[in-house]
Design an enzyme around this catalytic site. Structure first.
Site, PDB file in Angstrom:
ATOM      1  N   GLY A 256       1.565  12.896  24.541  1.00 48.29           N
ATOM      2  CA  GLY A 256       0.734  13.474  25.598  1.00 48.29           C
ATOM      3  C   GLY A 256       1.400  13.511  26.961  1.00 48.29           C
ATOM      4  O   GLY A 256       0.854  14.110  27.889  1.00 48.29           O
ATOM      5  N   ALA A 257       2.594  12.917  27.095  1.00 50.62           N
ATOM      6  CA  ALA A 257       3.251  12.902  28.423  1.00 50.62           C
ATOM      7  C   ALA A 257       3.552  14.328  28.888  1.00 50.62           C
ATOM      8  O   ALA A 257       3.336  14.670  30.057  1.00 50.62           O
ATOM      9  CB  ALA A 257       4.530  12.070  28.384  1.00 50.62           C
ATOM     10  N   GLY A 258       4.043  15.138  27.969  1.00 50.20           N
ATOM     11  CA  GLY A 258       4.341  16.533  28.309  1.00 50.20           C
ATOM     12  C   GLY A 258       3.083  17.304  28.677  1.00 50.20           C
ATOM     13  O   GLY A 258       3.091  18.154  29.578  1.00 50.20           O
ATOM     14  N   ASP A 259       1.985  17.008  27.988  1.00 54.19           N
ATOM     15  CA  ASP A 259       0.709  17.688  28.273  1.00 54.19           C
ATOM     16  C   ASP A 259       0.150  17.234  29.626  1.00 54.19           C
ATOM     17  O   ASP A 259      -0.380  18.039  30.395  1.00 54.19           O
ATOM     18  CB  ASP A 259      -0.310  17.400  27.164  1.00 54.19           C
ATOM     19  CG  ASP A 259       0.241  17.762  25.789  1.00 54.19           C
ATOM     20  OD1 ASP A 259       1.046  18.708  25.702  1.00 54.19           O
ATOM     21  OD2 ASP A 259      -0.124  17.079  24.815  1.00 54.19           O
TER      22      ASP A 259
HETATM   23  P1  ATP Z   1       5.832  15.744  24.495  1.00 51.55           P
HETATM   24  O1  ATP Z   1       6.688  14.518  24.319  1.00 51.55           O
HETATM   25  O2  ATP Z   1       4.439  15.421  24.971  1.00 51.55           O
HETATM   26  O3  ATP Z   1       5.875  16.709  23.372  1.00 51.55           O
HETATM   27  P2  ATP Z   1       7.777  16.577  26.505  1.00 51.55           P
HETATM   28  O4  ATP Z   1       8.932  16.293  25.615  1.00 51.55           O
HETATM   29  O5  ATP Z   1       7.789  17.726  27.412  1.00 51.55           O
HETATM   30  O6  ATP Z   1       6.435  16.617  25.696  1.00 51.55           O
HETATM   31  P3  ATP Z   1       8.511  14.343  28.090  1.00 51.55           P
HETATM   32  O7  ATP Z   1       9.759  14.978  28.574  1.00 51.55           O
HETATM   33  O8  ATP Z   1       8.597  13.161  27.202  1.00 51.55           O
HETATM   34  O9  ATP Z   1       7.522  15.352  27.423  1.00 51.55           O
HETATM   35  O10 ATP Z   1       7.625  13.935  29.336  1.00 51.55           O
HETATM   36  C1  ATP Z   1       7.119  14.848  30.251  1.00 51.55           C
HETATM   37  C2  ATP Z   1       7.273  14.298  31.634  1.00 51.55           C
HETATM   38  O11 ATP Z   1       6.602  13.032  31.730  1.00 51.55           O
HETATM   39  C3  ATP Z   1       8.722  14.025  31.989  1.00 51.55           C
HETATM   40  O12 ATP Z   1       9.304  15.177  32.547  1.00 51.55           O
HETATM   41  C4  ATP Z   1       8.575  12.879  32.979  1.00 51.55           C
HETATM   42  O13 ATP Z   1       8.269  13.373  34.256  1.00 51.55           O
HETATM   43  C5  ATP Z   1       7.377  12.113  32.472  1.00 51.55           C
HETATM   44  N1  ATP Z   1       7.783  11.003  31.579  1.00 51.55           N
HETATM   45  C6  ATP Z   1       7.761  10.981  30.225  1.00 51.55           C
HETATM   46  N2  ATP Z   1       8.207   9.800  29.739  1.00 51.55           N
HETATM   47  C7  ATP Z   1       8.521   9.048  30.815  1.00 51.55           C
HETATM   48  C8  ATP Z   1       9.036   7.720  31.010  1.00 51.55           C
HETATM   49  N3  ATP Z   1       9.322   6.918  29.984  1.00 51.55           N
HETATM   50  N4  ATP Z   1       9.226   7.300  32.277  1.00 51.55           N
HETATM   51  C9  ATP Z   1       8.959   8.081  33.333  1.00 51.55           C
HETATM   52  N5  ATP Z   1       8.465   9.335  33.224  1.00 51.55           N
HETATM   53  C10 ATP Z   1       8.249   9.828  31.994  1.00 51.55           C
END
Ligand code: ATP
Length: 319
Positions: A256-259
């Site tokens: 859900g971080a990306g969402d």
């Molecule tokens: P998903 O993993 O949900 O399919 P995604 O790969 O786009 O999507 P991430 O790149 O993991 O998602 O995370 C999206 C954003 O959340 C990152 O660009 C960052 O800003 C933040 N984020 C994610 N994980 C972390 C972390 N461990 N520490 C700090 N920021 C994070």
């Protein structure tokens, strides 16, 4: 007009009660409502923004439960329709000890795949300031046609189109088809977000250098984002580009971080669309979105981890 309308699938992930096991080893599973487009709608609403979800659920206990979750979280569920002949989609998901994710989907076909263009609640779509979608709704007919029609309705009504492909390789008949179909609607978007993995999948190049990302850039885009996990993200506009670092947190589960990231960024953009042309404002909005993604990564599950605004501001002030 500040409504973010999110289109696509909402489903139930079943996740193991214990961490670091394969699906076969898991002793038991708990329900974790999700589906990226639904998570995005809830991310917006959790921050106090207007959000609506458009999609189809099974007319069953799980479908009604999911619609209630949208409503309980302040999302307008007026765009939800129910299918009496098909079940709400289910997915069994685990993060194994070796870091690999295992997915098992129950969609044969599930209700979300059976949404037709005729069933679209166009009145909801026409109210969108931003219309957001992924690529899972492009996989199978009739939902694919409904998806394309919904994009057209939104665009004609003046909405910005936001696209997070959210690649799920296992759902596609082949990887070639995934790539072709994901890119088939690429040029229509105003805002696109990809992860490092998706950047490599779509370009065939394992690098996040600007020249690689620019292969996905189109002159009609207003904003392109490449998320980099704990490293934050890179962003590109017609006139300026940059990298915005994230915040240091104790990572527990990035689901859900990306969402959270894209939902919160869309919230900021509908509040002040001039951020798309203003480097300082845009970087401020992206910082906020990074903080939302970071917070979501500190807790288990997607929907329960999506932050409220005060929590985000606290992390930003502390840093
Ligand atoms: P998903 O993993 O949900 O399919 P995604 O790969 O786009 O999507 P991430 O790149 O993991 O998602 O995370 C999206 C954003 O959340 C990152 O660009 C960052 O800003 C933040 N984020 C994610 N994980 C972390 C972390 N461990 N520490 C700090 N920021 C994070």
């Amino acid at each position: 007009r500040e409504l973010v309308v999110s289109f696509g699938e909402m489903l139930i992930d079943f996740v193991p009660t214990v961490a670091g096991v394969s699906l076969a080893e898991a002793p038991a599973f708990v329900k974790a409502p999700g589906g990226a487009p639904a998570n995005v709608a809830i991310a917006v609403a959790r921050l106090g923004g207007g959000a609506a979800f458009v999609g189809k659920l099974g007319d069953d206990e799980f479908g009604r439960m999911l619609a209630n979750i949208l409503r309980d979280n302040g999302v307008d569920a007026g765009g939800v329709v129910f299918d009496s002949g098909a079940r709400t989609a289910l997915a069994f998901v685990t993060l194994r000890a070796d870091g690999e994710r295992e997915f098992m989907f129950y969609r044969n076909p599930s209700a979300d795949m059976l949404l037709t263009a005729d069933e679209l609640k166009v009145d909801v779509i026409k109210r969108a300031a931003v219309f957001h979608y992924g690529s899972i709704s492009l996989i199978a007919e009739p939902c694919r046609t409904a998806h394309l029609h919904a994009m057209k309705v939104a665009k004609e009504a003046g909405a910005l189109l936001s696209y997070d492909p959210n690649l799920r390789e296992a759902l596609w008949p082949s990887l070639d088809e995934a790539r072709t179909k994901i890119l088939s609607i690429w040029d229509q978007a105003d805002i696109v977000k990809v992860s490092e993995v998706e950047l490599e999948f779509l370009t065939g190049i394992n690098s996040v250098e600007d020249d690689v990302a620019m292969k996905l850039w189109r002159p009609t885009f207003k904003l392109m984002l490449v998320t980099l996990g704990d490293q934050g993200c890179k962003y590109y506009t017609k006139d300026f580009r940059g990298t915005v670092p994230s915040y240091k947190v104790q990572q527990v589960d990035t689901t859900g971080a990306g969402d959270a990231f894209i939902g919160s960024l869309l919230r900021k953009i509908v509040q002040d669309p001039s951020a798309l042309q203003d480097k300082t404002k845009l970087e401020g909005a992206i910082k906020f979105a990074n903080a939302c993604g970071a917070i979501t990564a500190t807790k288990k599950g997607a929907i329960p981890s999506l932050p409220k605004e005060d929590e985000v501001l606290r992390l930003m002030e502390k840093a």
